[in-house]
Scaffold this motif. Structure first.
Motif, mmCIF file in Angstrom:
data_model
loop_
_atom_site.group_PDB
_atom_site.id
_atom_site.type_symbol
_atom_site.label_atom_id
_atom_site.label_comp_id
_atom_site.label_asym_id
_atom_site.label_seq_id
_atom_site.Cartn_x
_atom_site.Cartn_y
_atom_site.Cartn_z
ATOM 1 N N SER A 314 0.816 -1.221 0.000
ATOM 2 C CA SER A 314 0.000 0.000 0.000
ATOM 3 C C SER A 314 0.844 1.263 0.000
ATOM 4 N N ALA A 315 2.120 1.146 0.345
ATOM 5 C CA ALA A 315 3.003 2.321 0.388
ATOM 6 C C ALA A 315 3.766 2.534 -0.905
ATOM 7 N N LEU A 316 3.514 1.701 -1.912
ATOM 8 C CA LEU A 316 4.306 1.755 -3.143
ATOM 9 C C LEU A 316 4.122 3.078 -3.885
ATOM 10 N N PHE A 317 2.893 3.604 -3.879
ATOM 11 C CA PHE A 317 2.610 4.869 -4.552
ATOM 12 C C PHE A 317 2.157 5.892 -3.503
ATOM 13 N N THR A 318 2.700 7.093 -3.575
ATOM 14 C CA THR A 318 2.413 8.112 -2.575
ATOM 15 C C THR A 318 0.986 8.640 -2.717
ATOM 16 N N GLU A 319 0.506 9.300 -1.665
ATOM 17 C CA GLU A 319 -0.829 9.896 -1.709
ATOM 18 C C GLU A 319 -0.937 10.906 -2.841
ATOM 19 N N GLU A 320 0.142 11.644 -3.087
ATOM 20 C CA GLU A 320 0.143 12.625 -4.188
ATOM 21 C C GLU A 320 -0.028 11.914 -5.527
ATOM 22 N N MET A 321 0.642 10.793 -5.720
ATOM 23 C CA MET A 321 0.509 10.035 -6.960
ATOM 24 C C MET A 321 -0.915 9.510 -7.124
ATOM 25 N N LEU A 322 -1.472 8.987 -6.046
ATOM 26 C CA LEU A 322 -2.813 8.412 -6.111
ATOM 27 C C LEU A 322 -3.891 9.469 -6.300
#
Length: 347
Positions: A314-322
């Protein structure tokens, strides 16, 4: 004896190999329209199967209204522009991830008697780059069906290239089926100045009949959560004990992916039985994140399971990316990676 590493692989593909590889990946060898199981709570899924059968039947009846590849290349045909008389040479399967769009796309490919071609969007654009536009048109115009998985437009160059390519191919009589998580008239939205390319995007969209497929992600229906990351020593031990597996430091793999074209990722993981990634952390930037998406897609195509240490998936992509324009791609990658992580029981 050390475990092999993906970073040691530098695959090269010639033009003939690229053309020969235009078929669904191994995971979809056995899919057919008959074994797609619609969710009874989602009527759009059964409707999509019916529309796919109709599309295949049209190809079988030879209702493509095409011409020769020379006509397509030089634009000397007298055929109406797609959409002028209501005819659409393409079928576009739109919907969220995990609703079986690729199953249906590969099933149509299997149902159509050749010649035919199947490629992901990135594989198709790379093929054009290797062969040259004219030669790609010549070769693909010989096909009855072109199936394009993961259709997306991430930059203006791809917009122009694909618009022109589909125009030539559909004028030559090629039928086109595609899958995507984005409606065709919304392609590129939020990623580049799509407003400057609306004419091209809309011209391409007019070539497709859109079939919407709704429903939850089947990969997570009634399944447990993905396993927690392993400890470093345990990961290394399992990699050594798994014949045909690879073991890579995640940061080194991210750097390697930037040196290898995404169209070669499939060849890079061919014959790998399991991938082990040490020290997983958030993707350092969007460029790396998108290449990780492409790698996960090729692993999923080949049903190559994954074990990790470090941070959770779940940490692979940052909140900004998502929260950005590639959100759907990242969520699809997480869905597929979660499914792959379940395929190897923790021992």
């Amino acid at each position: 004896m050390s475990t092999p590493r993906l970073v040691e692989r530098h695959p090269e593909l010639g033009s003939e190999e690229l053309v020969a590889a235009l078929a669904p990946p191994p995971r979809f060898d056995g899919v057919r329209l008959d074994n797609y199981v619609p969710n009874p709570e989602e009527p759009s899924q059964a409707e999509a199967v019916a529309r796919c059968r109709e599309f295949v039947s049209e190809i079988g009846r030879g209702t493509s209204r095409g011409g020769s590849w020379l006509r397509a290349l030089f634009g000397r045909g007298n055929r109406k522009t797609a959409g002028e008389d209501g005819f659409r040479p393409g079928l576009y399967l739109d919907g969220g991830f995990g609703v079986g769009k690729t199953h249906l796309l590969a099933s149509m490919w299997h149902a159509v008697e050749g010649p035919k071609a199947y490629a992901t969007f990135v594989e198709l654009t790379n093929l054009v780059g290797v062969l040259g536009f004219g030669e790609a048109v010549r070769r693909l115009s010989e096909h009855r069906l072109l199936a394009i998985d993961e259709f997306e437009l991430d930059d203006p160059g791809d917009t122009m290239l694909v618009t022109q390519l589909l125009s030539k191919l559909t004028e030559a009589g090629v039928r086109v089926a595609a899958t995507s998580n984005t409606l065709p008239d919304k392609l590129g939205e939020g990623r580049f100045a799509a407003v400057d390319f609306l004419r091209e995007i809309h011209a391409m969209a007019e070539r497709f009949t859109v079939v919407r497929i709704d429903g939850p992600d089947y990969r997570h229906r009634d399944f447990p959560e993905p396993p927690e990351p392993l400890g470093e020593d345990e990961l290394v031990e399992l990699a050594h004990r798994t014949p045909g597996s690879t073991l890579d430091d995640f940061g080194e793999l991210c750097a390697h992916l930037q040196r290898v074209h995404p169209s070669k990722y499939g060849r890079m993981v061919d014959e790998v039985t399991a991938v082990h990634l040490s020290g997983v952390h958030a993707a350092p930037n969007q460029s790396v994140a998108l290449r990780l998406v492409a790698l996960v897609d090729r692993l999923y195509d080949r049903a190559v399971p994954v074990r990790i240490s470090g941070s959770s998936l779940s940490a692979l992509f940052t909140e900004e990316m998502l929260a950005g324009g590639y959100r759907k791609k990242y969520l699809r990658a997480l869905s597929r990676l979660t499914a792959l992580s379940r395929e190897l029981a923790r021992s």
